[in-house]
Design a protein around this motif. Structure first.
Motif, PDB file in Angstrom:
ATOM      1  N   GLU A 425      26.897  25.796  50.101  1.00 10.84           N
ATOM      2  CA  GLU A 425      27.453  27.152  50.146  1.00 10.84           C
ATOM      3  C   GLU A 425      28.165  27.402  48.814  1.00 10.84           C
ATOM      4  OE1 GLU A 425      29.107  28.274  54.376  1.00 10.84           O
ATOM      5  OE2 GLU A 425      29.517  26.173  53.884  1.00 10.84           O
ATOM      6  N   ILE A 426      28.012  28.616  48.326  1.00  7.30           N
ATOM      7  CA  ILE A 426      28.650  28.973  47.052  1.00  7.30           C
ATOM      8  C   ILE A 426      29.719  30.020  47.318  1.00  7.30           C
ATOM      9  CG2 ILE A 426      28.284  30.048  44.779  1.00  7.30           C
ATOM     10  CD1 ILE A 426      25.498  28.805  44.765  1.00  7.30           C
ATOM     11  N   GLY A 427      30.892  29.795  46.744  1.00 10.06           N
ATOM     12  CA  GLY A 427      31.986  30.758  46.926  1.00 10.06           C
ATOM     13  C   GLY A 427      33.263  30.227  46.302  1.00 10.06           C
ATOM     14  N   GLY A 428      34.342  30.945  46.522  1.00 12.55           N
ATOM     15  CA  GLY A 428      35.637  30.476  46.036  1.00 12.55           C
ATOM     16  C   GLY A 428      36.362  31.514  45.193  1.00 12.55           C
ATOM     17  N   TRP A 429      37.513  31.100  44.681  1.00 10.78           N
ATOM     18  CA  TRP A 429      38.367  31.993  43.900  1.00 10.78           C
ATOM     19  C   TRP A 429      37.796  32.262  42.514  1.00 10.78           C
ATOM     20  CZ3 TRP A 429      42.077  34.618  46.140  1.00 10.78           C
ATOM     21  CH2 TRP A 429      42.703  34.100  47.277  1.00 10.78           C
ATOM     22  N   HIS A 430      38.084  33.462  42.013  1.00 11.10           N
ATOM     23  CA  HIS A 430      37.772  33.796  40.624  1.00 11.10           C
ATOM     24  C   HIS A 430      39.022  33.451  39.820  1.00 11.10           C
ATOM     25  CE1 HIS A 430      35.205  37.141  42.645  1.00 11.10           C
ATOM     26  NE2 HIS A 430      34.760  35.924  42.909  1.00 11.10           N
ATOM     27  N   SER A 431      39.211  32.155  39.615  1.00 17.42           N
ATOM     28  CA  SER A 431      40.523  31.698  39.161  1.00 17.42           C
ATOM     29  C   SER A 431      40.873  32.132  37.736  1.00 17.42           C
ATOM     30  CB  SER A 431      40.622  30.179  39.297  1.00 17.42           C
ATOM     31  OG  SER A 431      39.528  29.593  38.654  1.00 17.42           O
ATOM     32  N   LYS A 432      39.860  32.424  36.929  1.00 16.61           N
ATOM     33  CA  LYS A 432      40.178  32.893  35.575  1.00 16.61           C
ATOM     34  C   LYS A 432      40.887  34.254  35.607  1.00 16.61           C
ATOM     35  CE  LYS A 432      36.883  32.567  32.551  1.00 16.61           C
ATOM     36  NZ  LYS A 432      35.541  33.048  32.248  1.00 16.61           N
ATOM     37  N   PHE A 433      40.515  35.051  36.603  1.00 17.11           N
ATOM     38  CA  PHE A 433      41.024  36.426  36.653  1.00 17.11           C
ATOM     39  C   PHE A 433      42.196  36.585  37.623  1.00 17.11           C
ATOM     40  CE2 PHE A 433      36.733  36.449  35.116  1.00 17.11           C
ATOM     41  CZ  PHE A 433      36.837  37.226  33.981  1.00 17.11           C
ATOM     42  N   LEU A 434      42.547  35.515  38.285  1.00 12.93           N
ATOM     43  CA  LEU A 434      43.721  35.516  39.149  1.00 12.93           C
ATOM     44  C   LEU A 434      44.190  34.067  39.190  1.00 12.93           C
ATOM     45  CD1 LEU A 434      44.492  37.089  42.505  1.00 12.93           C
ATOM     46  CD2 LEU A 434      43.825  34.734  42.596  1.00 12.93           C
ATOM     47  N   GLN A 436      44.610  31.783  35.929  1.00 15.61           N
ATOM     48  CA  GLN A 436      44.748  31.571  34.484  1.00 15.61           C
ATOM     49  C   GLN A 436      45.261  32.852  33.821  1.00 15.61           C
ATOM     50  OE1 GLN A 436      41.125  30.766  32.287  1.00 15.61           O
ATOM     51  NE2 GLN A 436      42.255  29.919  30.561  1.00 15.61           N
ATOM     52  N   ASN A 437      44.764  33.987  34.259  1.00 14.34           N
ATOM     53  CA  ASN A 437      45.225  35.279  33.761  1.00 14.34           C
ATOM     54  C   ASN A 437      45.835  36.091  34.889  1.00 14.34           C
ATOM     55  OD1 ASN A 437      44.291  35.512  30.814  1.00 14.34           O
ATOM     56  ND2 ASN A 437      42.495  34.700  31.868  1.00 14.34           N
ATOM     57  N   THR A 438      46.660  37.046  34.501  1.00 12.17           N
ATOM     58  CA  THR A 438      47.231  37.981  35.455  1.00 12.17           C
ATOM     59  C   THR A 438      46.100  38.817  36.049  1.00 12.17           C
ATOM     60  OG1 THR A 438      49.209  38.133  34.098  1.00 12.17           O
ATOM     61  CG2 THR A 438      48.848  39.907  35.649  1.00 12.17           C
ATOM     62  N   PRO A 439      46.089  39.026  37.364  1.00  8.67           N
ATOM     63  CA  PRO A 439      45.094  39.961  37.888  1.00  8.67           C
ATOM     64  C   PRO A 439      45.231  41.295  37.145  1.00  8.67           C
ATOM     65  CG  PRO A 439      46.410  39.015  39.668  1.00  8.67           C
ATOM     66  CD  PRO A 439      47.001  38.541  38.386  1.00  8.67           C
ATOM     67  N   ALA A 440      44.117  41.895  36.795  1.00  6.88           N
ATOM     68  CA  ALA A 440      44.150  43.114  35.977  1.00  6.88           C
ATOM     69  C   ALA A 440      45.089  44.169  36.558  1.00  6.88           C
ATOM     70  CB  ALA A 440      42.739  43.673  35.834  1.00  6.88           C
ATOM     71  N   GLU A 441      45.212  44.192  37.882  1.00  7.54           N
ATOM     72  CA  GLU A 441      46.079  45.181  38.547  1.00  7.54           C
ATOM     73  C   GLU A 441      47.527  45.085  38.080  1.00  7.54           C
ATOM     74  OE1 GLU A 441      43.796  43.354  39.930  1.00  7.54           O
ATOM     75  OE2 GLU A 441      42.535  44.652  41.162  1.00  7.54           O
ATOM     76  N   PHE A 442      47.941  43.897  37.611  1.00  6.64           N
ATOM     77  CA  PHE A 442      49.343  43.695  37.207  1.00  6.64           C
ATOM     78  C   PHE A 442      49.480  43.425  35.706  1.00  6.64           C
ATOM     79  CE2 PHE A 442      48.935  41.672  41.542  1.00  6.64           C
ATOM     80  CZ  PHE A 442      49.404  42.786  42.232  1.00  6.64           C
ATOM     81  N   LEU A 443      48.403  43.654  34.981  1.00  9.55           N
ATOM     82  CA  LEU A 443      48.376  43.257  33.570  1.00  9.55           C
ATOM     83  C   LEU A 443      49.381  44.036  32.719  1.00  9.55           C
ATOM     84  CD1 LEU A 443      47.109  41.579  31.309  1.00  9.55           C
ATOM     85  CD2 LEU A 443      45.247  43.247  31.186  1.00  9.55           C
TER      86      LEU A 443
END
Ligand code: ZN
Length: 586
Positions: A425-434, A436-443
């Motif tokens: 199964e493939i899935g999981g967090w997009h850890s680079k964008f939430l 390692q980096n601030t989620p764009a919503e809070f950038l």
């Protein structure tokens, strides 16, 4: 087929074609314009590619022609222009005659927030000039050199392709099989994200177990103790080079912030260092630019993440570092903690083992400049502690992602037939964008918090002032001319004790000069160009220089009725100041 039989039809055709071309260009240019509004507003809650960043910068140059100068300072490994923006009042004095701050971001490809901060500071300065007195004063008296995309090749691959690479795309044979970059991760399920794969194995052979209450949560088992796992969780990809390992030789492999010349070390001591110092065009360009702009008084070298600032020393035994300079650096860092609540810590604390070949180490030892490595993005600050137990559990993360972020930072586990592992199964967090980096919503909020300290740093620069000349007639058409040159800044004109080292033309930061220009007359006593040494600032840590001002005099002879003088005081770090041209009158 009927050809154009009348002039009317021909004209009709031409008009339609011109119309089509106009519509095409209008559509194209309106697409180009959309990133910056007519009042300079940019959506700061977004990560921008290199092309978009350049588009925003170009738009700023059109909106603020008197405050900007944008140009390429070199080419990346892939031949992409490395763009830099000068931001200052271009009308009152040339940029190079003002003390300057160098600000960059993105040397590390995935550290997208650092590029966002650099671009944000640029927008903040430009949009507030003439409105905010502090910004107006700063751009009237200081220069900013801003390079948001230090490493456009790597940053674009990290942003647009979700690949993970440390910095340069310059291929490196990480697995030593003779072929560089031959086993990167892949987006196997084609959802646009490179996430993880999980698959079941017999109990005891796995690294993870599935959470009993929520099947999307995978729990890593502790290596100690008697816990047993029945799942393997690894990065999304296949074994491209058939060596039995997955994703072990991805794009690049250098760390450009280990490629700078001061205290550089070979790969077996410093991984990522590259073949030789400044082997990469991006690092070479940085050193060349800073070297060619002696007015640079500070370096802010932006990184992500952790939510703190690395200060000097960066690659040396702290006990061998000038202790007055350390005291100064601690003092300058304190304001970061005051304004953000975040800590400032030395990059190197071990007397023997260091981070070798960093930009700020070169900046200090070779140019006497204090540099900083802000690691923007504190970990885990955006979540909600729903049950108030002081910890953010995995299920709270999922709830926050679902409720506040539209679920967009997690890919649900979906079955995939893997060539080596069969059903996974493939899935999981997009850890680079939430993560390692601030989620764009809070950038925007993250960028905004950096502004006070960055402005504070350049405000501490040395700053020359020159008095009105005192001109005294001493008879025989001769005049004594006397002026006082002062440093009204916080830093000395040598910046640091390190900057004072060396003598004459070999001094790390050059002396202040006093220059007299005479028209219609001649010099009787004194040199037209005088080196007057350095001038202290108001900071208490500058021991090498103690005088804040110096008085200089010349004797000049008047040889025509329109004889006049002008005096210039010039300091690499404290700017250039001039008197008016003053007539020599009896
Ligand atoms: Zn970094």
């Amino acid at each position: 087929m009927k050809r154009f039989t009348s002039a009317f039809a021909k004209w009709h055709y031409i008009v339609i074609m011109i119309g089509a071309v106009c519509i095409f260009f209008t559509a194209f240019s309106s697409k180009q314009e959309r990133l910056v509004t007519s009042d300079g507003t940019v959506n700061w809650n977004r990560y921008y590619s290199n092309a978009e960043t350049n588009q925003i910068m170009r738009h700023f140059t059109r909106l603020y022609p008197n405050l900007t100068k944008m140009y390429s300072i070199g080419r990346s490994y892939l031949g992409v222009d490395l763009m830099l923006m000068e931001v200052t009042n271009m009308k009152n004095k040339p940029p190079e005659e003002k003390p300057a701050l160098y600000l960059d971001g993105g040397i590390h490809s995935g550290e997208l927030t650092a590029s966002a901060v650099a671009l944000y500071v640029m927008g903040y300065l430009l949009n507030n000039y003439g409105k905010d007195p502090e910004v107006t004063h700063l751009l009237d008296t200081r220069t900013f050199y801003i390079r948001p995309k230090f490493n456009p090749d790597g940053s674009d691959i990290a942003l647009l392709e979700d690949q993970s690479l440390r910095s340069s795309v310059h291929p490196v044979d990480n697995d030593f099989d003779g072929v560089p970059d031959d086993d990167p991760p892949e987006d196997l399920d084609g959802d646009g994200w490179i996430t993880q794969m999980r698959y079941k194995v017999p109990m005891g052979e796995g690294t993870h177990v599935m959470d009993a209450s929520d099947s999307i949560i995978m729990i890593r088992i502790s290596r100690q103790g008697d816990e047993q796992g029945d799942y393997i969780v690894i990065g999304e990809g296949i074994d491209n080079d058939g060596d039995g390992r997955i994703n072990e030789d991805g794009i690049g492999g250098l760390d450009m912030n280990r490629n700078f010349p001061r205290n550089w070390e070979l790969e077996h001591i410093q991984s990522g260092a590259g073949d030789f110092p400044l082997s990469e065009p991006e690092t070479y360009t940085a050193v060349k630019f800073i070297n060619e702009h002696p007015n640079i008084t500070g370096i802010v070298h932006g990184h992500t993440s952790g939510g703190f600032v690395y200060r000097l020393p960066s690659a040396s035994d702290p006990s061998k570092f000038n202790q007055d300079d350390i005291a100064l650096i601690i003092e300058l860092g304190n304001y970061y903690t005051e304004t953000t609540g975040r800590r400032v810590q030395p990059s190197s604390t071990d007397p023997v083992s260091h981070r070798y070949g960093t930009l700020i180490s070169w900046g200090y030892w070779d140019r006497g400049i204090v540099g900083w490595v802000p690691e923007y993005v504190p970990r885990d600050t955006w979540w909600k502690d729903y049950d108030g137990d002081g910890e953010i559990s995995e299920s709270e993360r999922h709830r926050f992602n679902d409720e506040e972020l539209g679920g967009k930072y997690f890919s649900d586990w979906t079955p995939f037939n893997h060539p080596e592992f069969g059903e996974v199964e493939i899935g999981g967090w997009h850890s680079k964008f939430l993560g390692q980096n601030t989620p764009a919503e809070f950038l925007e909020n993250e960028c905004k918090q950096q502004v006070p300290w960055i402005l504070y740093l350049i405000k501490q620069s040395p700053m020359l002032e020159i008095s009105e000349p005192e001109i005294t007639s001493i008879g025989d058409d001769q005049f004594n001319v006397e002026i006082t040159i002062s440093n009204t800044g916080y830093l000395p004109t040598n910046l640091t004790e390190r900057g004072f080292e060396g003598r004459g033309r070999n001094q790390i930061v050059k002396d202040v000069q006093a220059i007299i220009d005479i028209s219609g007359g001649s010099l009787v006593e004194g040199n037209a160009k005088l080196r007057i040494g350095h001038l202290a600032g108001s900071n208490p840590f500058s021991k090498a220089v103690t005088e804040k001002s110096k008085t200089v005099s010349w004797v000049v002879r008047r040889e025509s009725t329109d004889a006049a003088i002008q005096i210039t005081a010039a300091s690499d770090k404290g700017g250039t100041v001039r008197t008016k041209r003053i007539a020599l009158e009896k």
